[in-house]
Scaffold this motif. Structure first.
Motif, short mmCIF file in Angstrom:
data_model
loop_
_atom_site.label_atom_id
_atom_site.label_comp_id
_atom_site.label_asym_id
_atom_site.label_seq_id
_atom_site.Cartn_x
_atom_site.Cartn_y
_atom_site.Cartn_z
N ALA A 118 0.82 -1.14 -0.13
CA ALA A 118 0.26 -0.17 0.01
C ALA A 118 0.99 1.15 -0.03
CB ALA A 118 -1.10 -0.04 1.26
N LYS A 119 1.91 1.13 0.65
CA LYS A 119 2.87 2.23 0.92
C LYS A 119 3.89 2.44 -0.58
CE LYS A 119 2.56 4.31 4.76
NZ LYS A 119 2.18 5.67 5.07
N LYS A 125 -5.67 -2.54 3.13
CA LYS A 125 -6.69 -1.70 3.50
C LYS A 125 -6.53 -0.90 4.65
CE LYS A 125 -9.38 -3.00 -0.02
NZ LYS A 125 -9.49 -1.76 -1.24
N ASP A 126 -6.14 -1.49 5.69
CA ASP A 126 -5.75 -0.60 6.99
C ASP A 126 -4.72 0.34 6.83
OD1 ASP A 126 -7.23 -2.54 8.46
OD2 ASP A 126 -5.80 -3.11 9.55
N THR A 127 -3.84 0.48 5.79
CA THR A 127 -2.81 1.20 5.44
C THR A 127 -3.50 2.23 4.42
OG1 THR A 127 -1.16 -0.31 5.65
CG2 THR A 127 -0.42 1.75 4.51
N ASP A 128 -4.19 1.72 3.39
CA ASP A 128 -4.71 2.79 2.68
C ASP A 128 -5.82 2.16 2.13
OD1 ASP A 128 -5.54 4.74 0.57
OD2 ASP A 128 -3.43 4.84 -0.25
N PRO A 129 -7.27 2.52 2.44
CA PRO A 129 -8.58 2.22 2.46
C PRO A 129 -8.66 2.28 0.39
CG PRO A 129 -8.75 3.28 4.13
CD PRO A 129 -7.38 3.68 3.53
N LYS A 130 -8.09 3.26 -0.09
CA LYS A 130 -8.24 3.58 -1.53
C LYS A 130 -7.65 2.50 -2.35
CE LYS A 130 -9.19 8.46 -0.61
NZ LYS A 130 -8.56 9.79 -0.95
N VAL A 131 -6.67 1.63 -2.03
CA VAL A 131 -6.10 0.88 -2.63
C VAL A 131 -6.76 -0.59 -3.06
CG1 VAL A 131 -3.89 -0.80 -3.05
CG2 VAL A 131 -3.47 1.74 -2.00
N LYS A 176 -2.55 2.74 -7.08
CA LYS A 176 -3.39 2.39 -6.20
C LYS A 176 -4.23 1.03 -6.52
CE LYS A 176 -3.46 6.16 -3.79
NZ LYS A 176 -2.89 6.36 -2.41
N LYS A 194 2.06 3.23 -6.81
CA LYS A 194 1.63 4.34 -7.57
C LYS A 194 0.22 4.47 -8.15
CE LYS A 194 6.48 5.67 -7.97
NZ LYS A 194 7.74 5.74 -8.79
#
Length: 349
Positions: free
Chosen positions: A159-160, A190-196, A165, A163
């Motif tokens: 997630a980090k 999902k916990d890191t970036d729900p948009k991914v 997503k 690029k």
């Protein structure tokens, strides 16, 4: 120490051939077995894909090599055969026990029935099985891991690092064990970036269809996900994962390896610049520790679990682009601490 004399093996290939023949009903070794009973050490029987998968099986072999070097005894490692049954696996394990090997380890959940049957027939031999296949027997060690925890951290890394997503997961076979890898990875993302977005795929429904042993299947699956904009692809697919890594490197996107530190695997060296990290489980340590427990006269039995807290599941730091990324390392360390403390409960399905 329980051993006072040992016979040096002329070569691993010779030992493997002899054992394979005996397991398949070849020339009897009963007299030599009686003479060597108790004087041989660790033996492992590989999972689908065999030695050379740069992953799960090779990690078990590393544990065997460590035990062989330290304890100076005879070892054996046996390849699987195509289309084999549980009865074939059990006969293989029984042949190893009969010849005096102790402990005898089945590498992979597929050995569950075989280990249970062989352990009943050879109560004085310690057996081990790697992966989720709890067997209730006094002489069996279930070497299990919280793979979902390392997979969660892999999800954080993905997630980090994405690029686009969009990231991908390729599982070898649609079974509960691989569901753990997927569940942890998806939760970490999902916990890191729900948009991914996470694209998930299993290569086969059964191991017999080649889900763990077909790099071409892995490559095709990864290419499909990359076409859908995935720029980080995580494979939990044994030998098939090599195809995933190849496809990622060819398309200049990140791959995340599994089980062993695949960045350091020589056959994968030409792809290593695109191996971000690997979600590792220390099968080598688990196999070695079982051998040492037998050597010390205090055999491990029951469930022997490796997790983030014990250090037996982790993410590799071999790729400098991963290790030197301070923001990424900070996020992974924070997640790791929360998992160990219990603040984060990682799903296993």
């Amino acid at each position: 120490m329980r051993r006072i004399s040992r016979i040096t093996v002329a070569g691993a290939a010779t030992a493997s051939l002899a054992l394979a023949l005996s397991a398949c009903g070849g020339t009897s070794t009963s007299s030599s077995s009686a003479e060597s009973k108790g004087n041989k050490g660790l033996a492992i029987a590989y999972d689908v894909g065999g030695k050379g998968d740069q992953s799960f099986n090779d990690a078990a072999y590393a544990g065997l090599e460590q035990a062989k070097k330290e304890f100076k005894y005879e070892t054996a490692d046996i390849e699987p055969t195509e289309g084999e049954t549980d009865a074939d696996k059990q006969q293989r394990l029984e042949s190893l026990a009969k010849q005096g090997y102790n402990p005898v380890v089945g590498v992979g959940y597929a050995y569950a029935a075989a280990v249970k049957g062989a352990a009943e027939k050879f109560p004085d031999t310690t057996f081990g099985i790697v992966d989720d296949a709890t067997i209730e027997a006094k002489n069996v060690a279930d070497l299990v891991f919280n793979e979902e925890q390392a997979s969660y951290l892999a999800g954080v890394a993905a997630a980090k690092s994405t690029k686009t997503k969009t990231v991908g997961f390729v599982g070898g076979v649609n079974i509960p064990l691989i569901h753990k890898f997927r569940a942890g990875f998806e939760q970490g993302v999902k916990d890191t970036d729900p948009k991914v977005k996470v694209l998930s795929q299993f290569l086969t429904q059964t191991a017999e269809e080649g889900g763990f042993s077909s790099p071409d299947k892995g490559k095709t699956a990864a290419e499909g996900q990359i076409e859908k904009k995935a720029d980080v692809v995580y494979a939990a697919a044994g030998l098939s994962g090599q195809g995933v890594i190849e496809a990622a490197a060819a398309n200049k996107v990140w791959a995340i390896g599994v089980d062993s530190d695949q960045y350091r695997q020589e056959p994968l060296a030409k792809y290593k610049d695109w191996i971000l990290t690997s979600a590792m489980k220390d099968v080598a340590k688990a196999v070695y520790n079982l051998a040492k427990s037998v050597e010390d006269g205090k055999p491990e039995t029951g469930i022997v679990r490796g997790d983030l807290k014990t250090g037996e599941v982790s993410l590799s730091n071999s790729n400098p682009k991963f290790a030197d990324n301070a923001e990424l390392q900070e996020a992974i360390e924070a997640a790791k601490e929360k998992i160990i403390s219990g603040e984060i409960k990682v799903k296993s399905s």
